[in-house]
Design an enzyme around this catalytic site. Structure first.
Site, PDB file in Angstrom:
ATOM      1  N   THR A 200       4.056   4.031  -4.903  1.00 16.83           N
ATOM      2  CA  THR A 200       3.543   3.188  -4.282  1.00 16.83           C
ATOM      3  C   THR A 200       2.582   2.880  -5.996  1.00 16.83           C
ATOM      4  O   THR A 200       2.383   3.637  -7.171  1.00 16.83           O
ATOM      5  CB  THR A 200       2.130   2.845  -3.293  1.00 16.83           C
ATOM      6  OG1 THR A 200       2.688   3.152  -2.261  1.00 16.83           O
ATOM      7  CG2 THR A 200       1.243   1.384  -3.734  1.00 16.83           C
ATOM      8  N   ARG A 228       5.728  -1.683  11.184  1.00 15.02           N
ATOM      9  CA  ARG A 228       4.714  -0.844  10.573  1.00 15.02           C
ATOM     10  C   ARG A 228       4.042  -1.464   8.999  1.00 15.02           C
ATOM     11  O   ARG A 228       5.077  -1.562   7.932  1.00 15.02           O
ATOM     12  CB  ARG A 228       4.737   0.701  10.273  1.00 15.02           C
ATOM     13  CG  ARG A 228       3.622   1.695   9.575  1.00 15.02           C
ATOM     14  CD  ARG A 228       4.079   1.523   8.306  1.00 15.02           C
ATOM     15  NE  ARG A 228       2.587   2.354   7.914  1.00 15.02           N
ATOM     16  CZ  ARG A 228       2.890   2.653   6.421  1.00 15.02           C
ATOM     17  NH1 ARG A 228       3.022   2.279   5.769  1.00 15.02           N
ATOM     18  NH2 ARG A 228       1.599   3.689   6.229  1.00 15.02           N
ATOM     19  N   GLY A 254      -1.568   5.695   4.331  1.00 16.86           N
ATOM     20  CA  GLY A 254      -2.222   4.113   4.347  1.00 16.86           C
ATOM     21  C   GLY A 254      -2.599   4.617   5.555  1.00 16.86           C
ATOM     22  O   GLY A 254      -4.078   3.994   5.930  1.00 16.86           O
TER      23      GLY A 254
HETATM   24  N1  ASP Z   1      -0.401   3.569   1.222  1.00 13.98           N
HETATM   25  C1  ASP Z   1       0.755   3.134   0.917  1.00 13.98           C
HETATM   26  C2  ASP Z   1       1.564   2.390   2.597  1.00 13.98           C
HETATM   27  O1  ASP Z   1       0.745   3.695   3.250  1.00 13.98           O
HETATM   28  C3  ASP Z   1       2.375   4.062   0.963  1.00 13.98           C
HETATM   29  C4  ASP Z   1       1.361   4.601  -0.525  1.00 13.98           C
HETATM   30  O2  ASP Z   1       0.468   4.626  -1.590  1.00 13.98           O
HETATM   31  O3  ASP Z   1       2.660   5.206  -1.064  1.00 13.98           O
HETATM   32  O4  ASP Z   1       2.220   1.689   2.732  1.00 13.98           O
END
Ligand code: ASP
Length: 334
Positions: A200, A228, A254
């Site tokens: 991310t 989701r 997340g």
């Molecule tokens: N936080 C993001 C999510 O749960 C994933 C990530 O940070 O890579 O969608």
């Protein structure tokens, strides 16, 4: 005589005001700062070749340099954050925009959010399939609608009204992610993408006026199911900004960042418990998220332009730039 005194007075006032402008510029210039991340994960230096590390660092460098020059020329933190995140969304090595992970139906669904610390206005989007830069659509929601969070096809309808760039689904898909999807499908297991090595993206900036803006953008979790939605689309969880405390962007699983309202919690610890940014980030990550079984990382900037970053994983792609320092790093803690 009166004329001479008048001219003398004008010269004095002019000189004083020049000095004040210079002083205030100097003061403000010391505060401007940008910090970006490209995800936290359990990769290590053995599994991430030097060439790969150089590639990630190249994009992180482009992101901080482009955003910092916006801030240096007295541009806004909002523009700096959108610029940094767009660069990382366009780089297919990160899990955001082009190169996002696949969901359990082999589709890409992207989330993003942005928040301003002065007005506390915010915009967020989820389940996007065709928007080249989800962060731009989040900003369009913030600036042009009375809502905060728009989702799916309807969010893309909204995008058509605001000149946001569209792409075909094929643009976002990469072979690397598809292989990851097939692997997860075989095990029928939802995965944090950057348990391998990419993630991310997010950015926080403070501009010459002391305004703080934070943003986050992601493809979410590999093989995610049932529509989701992660923390990156949720204000107060993956993204938060408040000029009286800080701006925050999170990365990690997340669900834990949602359950701890991580980004808002960091701001609250600063406001009501007088913690520093560094202490507050550490407290939320290690005292709240780790005990729940979560993992990830956080970047932030406080109202004085101090930068902080911490993570519970082995590494975190990140970079920052201020008037006096800059750094791009993956493994070492700052
Ligand atoms: N936080 C993001 C999510 O749960 C994933 C990530 O940070 O890579 O969608």
């Amino acid at each position: 005589m009166k004329g001479v005194i008048f001219i003398f007075a004008i010269v004095i006032v002019f000189t004083q005001s020049c000095n004040m402008t210079k002083l205030s510029n100097n003061y403000s210039q010391h505060r401007i700062a940008i910090i970006v991340h490209g995800g936290a994960g359990n990769y290590n230096s053995k599994r991430l070749s030097d060439n790969k590390q150089a590639l990630y660092k190249k994009y992180l460098r482009q992101a901080i340099d482009s955003s910092f020059s916006i801030l240096e020329s007295e541009g806004s933190a909002e523009d700096a954050v959108i610029k940094a995140i767009s660069i990382l969304e366009n780089a297919e090595v990160f899990n955001a925009g082009k190169g996002s992970v696949f969901n359990s139906n082999a589709k890409i669904e992207m989330d993003a959010s942005i928040m301003r610390g002065d007005t506390k206005s915010a915009g967020a989007v989820t389940g996007l399939r065709h928007i080249k830069n989800p962060i731009s659509l989040a900003a369009a929601v913030m600036n042009n609608s009375e809502h905060v969070l728009l989702g799916g096809e309807q969010a893309e309808e909204f995008a058509k009204l605001y000149n946001v760039e569209f792409e075909r689904e094929g643009y976002f898909k990469t072979e690397y992610r598809y292989k990851k999807y097939l692997k997860a499908k075989k095990r029928d297991k939802v995965e944090l993408d950057h348990d391998e090595k990419m993630g991310t993206v997010g950015a926080v900036a403070i501009d010459i006026n002391g305004n703080i803006v934070a943003g986050t953008s992601t493809g979410g979790l590999n093989y995610k199911k049932f529509g989701r939605i992660g923390d990156s689309a949720l204000i107060g969880c993956g993204t938060y900004a408040d000029n009286s405390s800080c701006g925050i962007s999170c990365t990690g699983v997340g669900e834990y960042f949602i359950r701890s309202s991580a980004a808002h919690e960091i701001s609250s610890l600063m406001k009501y418990k007088s913690m520093t940014l560094k202490e507050a980030i550490r407290s939320v990550l290690f005292d709240q998220i780790v005990p729940m079984g979560g993992r990830g990382g956080v970047i932030g900037i406080d109202r004085n332009g101090n930068i902080a970053c911490d993570f519970t994983t082995k590494g975190m792609f990140r970079a920052w730039k201020t008037i006096s320092s800059e750094k791009i790093s993956i493994f070492e803690k700052q």
